[in-house]
Write a protein that holds these residues in place. Structure first.
Motif, PDB file in Angstrom:
ATOM      1  N   ILE A   1      -4.270   8.620   5.264  1.00 27.65           N
ATOM      2  CA  ILE A   1      -4.251   8.060   6.615  1.00 27.65           C
ATOM      3  C   ILE A   1      -3.904   6.588   6.509  1.00 27.65           C
ATOM      4  O   ILE A   1      -4.644   5.817   5.900  1.00 27.65           O
ATOM      5  CB  ILE A   1      -5.623   8.241   7.281  1.00 27.65           C
ATOM      6  CG1 ILE A   1      -5.998   9.717   7.312  1.00 27.65           C
ATOM      7  CG2 ILE A   1      -5.621   7.664   8.686  1.00 27.65           C
ATOM      8  CD1 ILE A   1      -7.411   9.975   7.758  1.00 27.65           C
ATOM      9  N   ASP A   2      -2.783   6.197   7.086  1.00 25.66           N
ATOM     10  CA  ASP A   2      -2.363   4.804   6.973  1.00 25.66           C
ATOM     11  C   ASP A   2      -2.836   4.018   8.187  1.00 25.66           C
ATOM     12  O   ASP A   2      -2.945   4.552   9.280  1.00 25.66           O
ATOM     13  CB  ASP A   2      -0.838   4.719   6.858  1.00 25.66           C
ATOM     14  CG  ASP A   2      -0.376   3.311   6.446  1.00 25.66           C
ATOM     15  OD1 ASP A   2      -1.210   2.529   5.953  1.00 25.66           O
ATOM     16  OD2 ASP A   2       0.809   3.004   6.620  1.00 25.66           O
ATOM     17  N   GLU A   3      -3.111   2.754   7.984  1.00 30.28           N
ATOM     18  CA  GLU A   3      -3.510   1.842   9.052  1.00 30.28           C
ATOM     19  C   GLU A   3      -4.672   2.435   9.843  1.00 30.28           C
ATOM     20  O   GLU A   3      -4.630   2.592  11.050  1.00 30.28           O
ATOM     21  CB  GLU A   3      -2.327   1.533   9.970  1.00 30.28           C
ATOM     22  CG  GLU A   3      -1.145   0.926   9.251  1.00 30.28           C
ATOM     23  CD  GLU A   3      -1.394  -0.488   8.716  1.00 30.28           C
ATOM     24  OE1 GLU A   3      -2.462  -1.060   8.984  1.00 30.28           O
ATOM     25  OE2 GLU A   3      -0.499  -1.000   8.020  1.00 30.28           O
ATOM     26  N   GLN A   4      -5.699   2.715   9.102  1.00 34.66           N
ATOM     27  CA  GLN A   4      -6.856   3.408   9.670  1.00 34.66           C
ATOM     28  C   GLN A   4      -7.493   2.617  10.799  1.00 34.66           C
ATOM     29  O   GLN A   4      -8.088   3.183  11.695  1.00 34.66           O
ATOM     30  CB  GLN A   4      -7.856   3.679   8.549  1.00 34.66           C
ATOM     31  CG  GLN A   4      -9.213   4.168   8.969  1.00 34.66           C
ATOM     32  CD  GLN A   4     -10.194   3.039   9.134  1.00 34.66           C
ATOM     33  OE1 GLN A   4      -9.977   1.951   8.622  1.00 34.66           O
ATOM     34  NE2 GLN A   4     -11.251   3.289   9.868  1.00 34.66           N
TER      35      GLN A   4
ATOM     36  N   LYS B   1       0.821  -1.209   0.000  1.00 32.19           N
ATOM     37  CA  LYS B   1       0.000   0.000   0.000  1.00 32.19           C
ATOM     38  C   LYS B   1       0.860   1.266   0.000  1.00 32.19           C
ATOM     39  O   LYS B   1       0.449   2.297  -0.518  1.00 32.19           O
ATOM     40  CB  LYS B   1      -0.938  -0.001   1.216  1.00 32.19           C
ATOM     41  CG  LYS B   1      -1.967  -1.123   1.172  1.00 32.19           C
ATOM     42  CD  LYS B   1      -2.929  -1.070   2.341  1.00 32.19           C
ATOM     43  CE  LYS B   1      -2.291  -1.414   3.666  1.00 32.19           C
ATOM     44  NZ  LYS B   1      -1.796  -2.808   3.759  1.00 32.19           N
ATOM     45  N   THR B   2       2.062   1.161   0.602  1.00 32.71           N
ATOM     46  CA  THR B   2       2.874   2.367   0.753  1.00 32.71           C
ATOM     47  C   THR B   2       3.219   3.002  -0.595  1.00 32.71           C
ATOM     48  O   THR B   2       3.154   4.223  -0.744  1.00 32.71           O
ATOM     49  CB  THR B   2       4.178   2.041   1.502  1.00 32.71           C
ATOM     50  OG1 THR B   2       3.857   1.172   2.588  1.00 32.71           O
ATOM     51  CG2 THR B   2       4.820   3.292   2.041  1.00 32.71           C
ATOM     52  N   VAL B   3       3.534   2.172  -1.558  1.00 34.45           N
ATOM     53  CA  VAL B   3       3.935   2.735  -2.839  1.00 34.45           C
ATOM     54  C   VAL B   3       2.726   3.357  -3.552  1.00 34.45           C
ATOM     55  O   VAL B   3       2.855   4.340  -4.289  1.00 34.45           O
ATOM     56  CB  VAL B   3       4.677   1.671  -3.691  1.00 34.45           C
ATOM     57  CG1 VAL B   3       3.737   0.623  -4.223  1.00 34.45           C
ATOM     58  CG2 VAL B   3       5.440   2.329  -4.810  1.00 34.45           C
TER      59      VAL B   3
ATOM     60  N   VAL C   1       1.946  -2.623  13.563  1.00 37.48           N
ATOM     61  CA  VAL C   1       1.518  -2.093  12.267  1.00 37.48           C
ATOM     62  C   VAL C   1       2.661  -1.597  11.407  1.00 37.48           C
ATOM     63  O   VAL C   1       3.563  -0.919  11.867  1.00 37.48           O
ATOM     64  CB  VAL C   1       0.500  -0.939  12.424  1.00 37.48           C
ATOM     65  CG1 VAL C   1      -0.830  -1.483  12.867  1.00 37.48           C
ATOM     66  CG2 VAL C   1       1.005   0.121  13.351  1.00 37.48           C
ATOM     67  N   GLY C   2       2.585  -1.955  10.160  1.00 39.12           N
ATOM     68  CA  GLY C   2       3.372  -1.293   9.135  1.00 39.12           C
ATOM     69  C   GLY C   2       4.848  -1.576   9.041  1.00 39.12           C
ATOM     70  O   GLY C   2       5.421  -1.421   7.983  1.00 39.12           O
ATOM     71  N   VAL C   3       5.494  -1.983  10.134  1.00 36.95           N
ATOM     72  CA  VAL C   3       6.953  -2.098  10.100  1.00 36.95           C
ATOM     73  C   VAL C   3       7.403  -3.061   8.995  1.00 36.95           C
ATOM     74  O   VAL C   3       6.869  -4.151   8.846  1.00 36.95           O
ATOM     75  CB  VAL C   3       7.486  -2.559  11.473  1.00 36.95           C
ATOM     76  CG1 VAL C   3       8.968  -2.860  11.402  1.00 36.95           C
ATOM     77  CG2 VAL C   3       7.195  -1.503  12.514  1.00 36.95           C
TER      78      VAL C   3
END
Ligand code: ADP
Ligand code: MG
Length: 690
Positions: free
Chosen positions: A394-397, A300-302, A552-554
């Motif tokens: 907004i990431d990891e909502q 999702k980051t890209v 999350v996310g790492v």
């Protein structure tokens, strides 16, 4: 008077002080009390013979007091042994007054309600509720089951129950029915009053059981209306949002092309499709409200970077918000790496920055167009003034919750102009469900993982085999692999969690002297956190002991092993998220779920589900299925609203009718729609903060 506007102070025993406390539960009016629904029931409708009591059973018991004593066993306690001819039961009080000691004396008749447990002297009840009867026969037990309500500090169960009883007895008749019979589906009971009556006061244990499940008509009636209220309010929000003005973000696509051609990989088909959906939305003159669902590791980051590039190329600012400092830092690094070569300025706004750095960032944010700002929710605090915010990501909502999402929408607004919004979540939910709980959003899905990923192999192991697990980690790390060792919340306190993590780190250091071990937890200063994460990322650490801050996310692709301690205490989604930290590179990865015996049936089910599947949609489905209505975890883990009675999975069958009725109401009876929303969606304190 209309009970919708009748304040709680109209009831006996409620003064202004108590009213304030009730307000914390969202209880302002008599109607609010009627809609404050129980989350379970106690059965005081029959007396249970002491001989039939089992540990864990909550029961009403009658007996004679045989013996009382004050005993010291570590702690002083007052005990009172009662008998009913079928067995003996000890009532134990750790806090007691001298009048209690006098009242509870040998020979008296007592009726008591509590949970039976195994104690030093056989079955006991600790601090049960009780009443004494001498000479008179105890009155018949209650005719209906006793509701147990959500409470808060300063509002006790018994007091609250009395108020709700008053409201039911005196005011239920005044309740308005807002759903005209002709638009209710056939399967739904028309009578709201009867529904409330049966939910607050079920008459039999079977009834109460059905209420906790699905097929009770009263419960269905209320669940229907609750789902409807959410649907209505989200539909309104959507209409409102679309009536706002947003800047059209139109540009040539040279920068986007440059970004994509600079990546070390090609986009998956799903990523490309979603970027195209976003590109089209950004060109509208009303704000995009798009939810991007994609499983952990789907990339999702890209997509966020691509969206940012489009906005910046059109001359606008972008704010990227992550739920933790660690993640914000990681995003800032990624974005800087990707965007600086395109001459796009990336600014970070993080808690660890000193005043000077912060001021420098604020100056850029306030004066420079076309920058990307990466940070935590501090981005939307006082003192941060965006010059021309065009897009908010907004990431990891799921970490934020639906109400926070709505509040944020307001905060990003500049005058009449609203920024576009992209919300990303790794907790996907089925489509029909998404249409209901995210009815205010357009939904995009990344339903494909980057090529070459191998699902993590997952095993479930009791913590008695900790030594084996440690040796396995040792062997793997000596072969240049990296591992996480996760110590989740064991006690309901940050402090104790920290202690476990620190102790685990010490143990592991000692047991595995050849390995380089690091520790990261939420209480570390941001700079220290970042240092540890950076060391792990570049391979200077072999083993990272962590609390759930890494949930999350790492993204450390070389890490391919994970041990999760006390896995039995974590929810399904949380386990899936944690495990999502591994399996990001090409190496085969494995995850060890370590548990402490004995495992409850539910925990067993959860761990089995995580072992059996790595598909986020499947995990989400099972998760929602296993959870009860209104379970606290629901809010944090899925970012969905918390329901009082509806159960999003089990009540899925109601959703088509909910959508149909919502439409009709909005067209034909808009006032009724308002009233239903007001009735179910009361502002609560915990919703108000961001
Ligand atoms: P998440 O969706 O969980 O936020 P990330 O954006 O962190 O996932 O991506 C996970 C990893 O996959 C990162 O290391 C990222 O660089 C990589 N990645 C993303 N897209 C692709 C792709 N199309 N091909 C290969 N690797 C990719
Ligand atoms: Mg992510």
């Amino acid at each position: 008077m209309d009970i919708e506007s009748l304040p709680v102070t109209a009831l006996k025993g409620v003064g202004p002080k108590f009213a304030e406390k009730l307000a914390r539960l969202g209880l302002f009016t008599v109607q609010d009390l009627l809609f404050h629904l129980p989350f379970r029931y106690q059965d005081r409708t029959r007396v249970t013979p002491i001989g039939a009591l089992k540990p864990g059973m909550e029961a009403l018991v009658s007996g004679n007091i045989e013996l009382t004593d004050v005993v010291y066993r570590g702690k002083r306690s007052f005990m009172c042994r009662i008998s009913d001819g079928t067995g003996l039961l000890t009532l134990r009080f750790f806090y007691f007054s001298s009048s209690q000691q006098v009242n509870l004396r040998r020979g008296r008749t007592i009726r008591t309600f509590g949970e039976a447990r195994f104690g030093p002297a056989g079955l006991e009840m600790v601090h049960p509720e009780y009443q004494l009867f001498d000479d008179v026969d105890p009155p018949a037990p209650q005719a209906h089951l006793t509701a147990v309500y959500p409470t808060t500090e300063g509002v006790h169960q018994i007091g609250l129950r009395n108020l709700i009883n008053q409201a039911l007895d005196r005011y239920l008749g005044g309740l308005q029915e807002w759903l005209p019979n002709d638009i209710l589906p056939n399967s739904i009971l028309p009578d709201l009053k009867q529904a409330l009556q049966s939910v607050h006061r079920p008459t039999t244990a079977e009834d109460a059981n059905a209420l906790m499940q699905t097929d009770h008509p009263g419960r269905q009636r209320l669940a229907f209306e609750e789902l409807l209220a959410h649907q209505l309010s989200l539909k309104r929000l959507r209409a409102q949002a679309q009536s706002h003005v947003a800047p059209r973000l139109v540009s040539d696509e040279a920068k986007l092309d440059a970004l994509l051609s600079g990546l070390p990989f090609t986009l998956t088909g799903a990523q490309a499709r979603v970027i195209e959906e976003i590109r089209r939305d950004l060109q509208h003159d009303f704000p995009m409200q798009r939810l991007l669902q994609g499983d952990v590791g789907s990339g999702k980051t890209v997509v966020a970077a691509a969206a940012s590039t489009l906005a910046v190329a059109a001359g606008y600012q972008v704010a990227v918000m992550a739920p933790t400092e660690i993640l914000a830092e990681q995003h800032a690094n990624n974005f800087t790496g990707w965007l600086t070569p395109l001459d796009i300025n990336v600014v970070r706004l993080l808690g660890k920055m000193d005043n000077k750095a912060r001021q420098a960032a604020l100056d850029v944010i306030g004066s420079k167009r076309a920058v990307v700002v990466v940070g935590t929710h501090a981005l939307f605090q006082e003192g941060v003034a965006f010059m021309n915010l065009g897009l908010m990501i907004i990431d990891e909502q799921h970490r934020f919750g639906v109400h926070q999402r709505l509040a944020l929408r307001e905060k990003g607004t500049q005058g009449k102009r609203h920024p576009h919004q992209l919300i990303m979540t790794a907790t996907p939910i089925p489509r029909t469900l998404a249409q209901t709980v995210y009815a205010d959003l357009d939904v995009s899905v990344i339903d494909e993982l980057p090529p070459g990923r191998q699902p993590a192999e997952t095993v479930v192991i009791p913590d008695t085999r900790r030594d084996d697990v440690m040796q396995r980690i040792r062997t793997a790390c000596l072969q240049d692999r990296q591992a996480y060792w996760v110590c989740p919340l064991v006690e309901e306190s940050d402090h104790l969690q920290l202690q476990t993590a620190t102790e685990t780190e010490a143990t592991l250091r000692e047991a595995l002297p050849e390995l380089r071990v690091g520790l990261v937890h939420g209480r570390l200063k941001p700079a220290a956190k970042e240092e540890v994460m950076a060391a792990f990322k570049v391979g200077e650490l072999d083993l990272l002991v962590a609390t759930t801050v890494i949930e999350v996310g790492v993204d450390v692709p070389n890490a391919s092993l994970m041990v999760i301690e006390n896995a039995e205490r974590l929810g399904l989604s949380q386990l899936h998220q944690l495990r999502g930290r591994i399996g990001r590179g090409v190496a085969k990865s494995s995850c060890v779920l370590m548990y402490q015996s004995p495992l409850s049936a539910q925990a067993q089910q959860r761990l089995a589900a995580v072992r059996e599947t790595t598909d986020g949609f499947e995990i989400a489905r099972r998760d929602l299925e296993m959870r009860g209505p209104g379970e606290i975890l629901g809010v944090r883990q899925t970012g969905m609203a918390q329901f009082r009675i509806a159960h999003v999975m089990r009540d899925q069958g109601l959703l088509p009718d909910v959508q149909r009725v919502a439409k009709t109401l909005l067209q034909k009876y808009p006032d009724h729609a308002d009233a239903i929303v007001r009735r179910w969606l009361v502002e609560r304190e915990d919703y108000a903060q961001v």
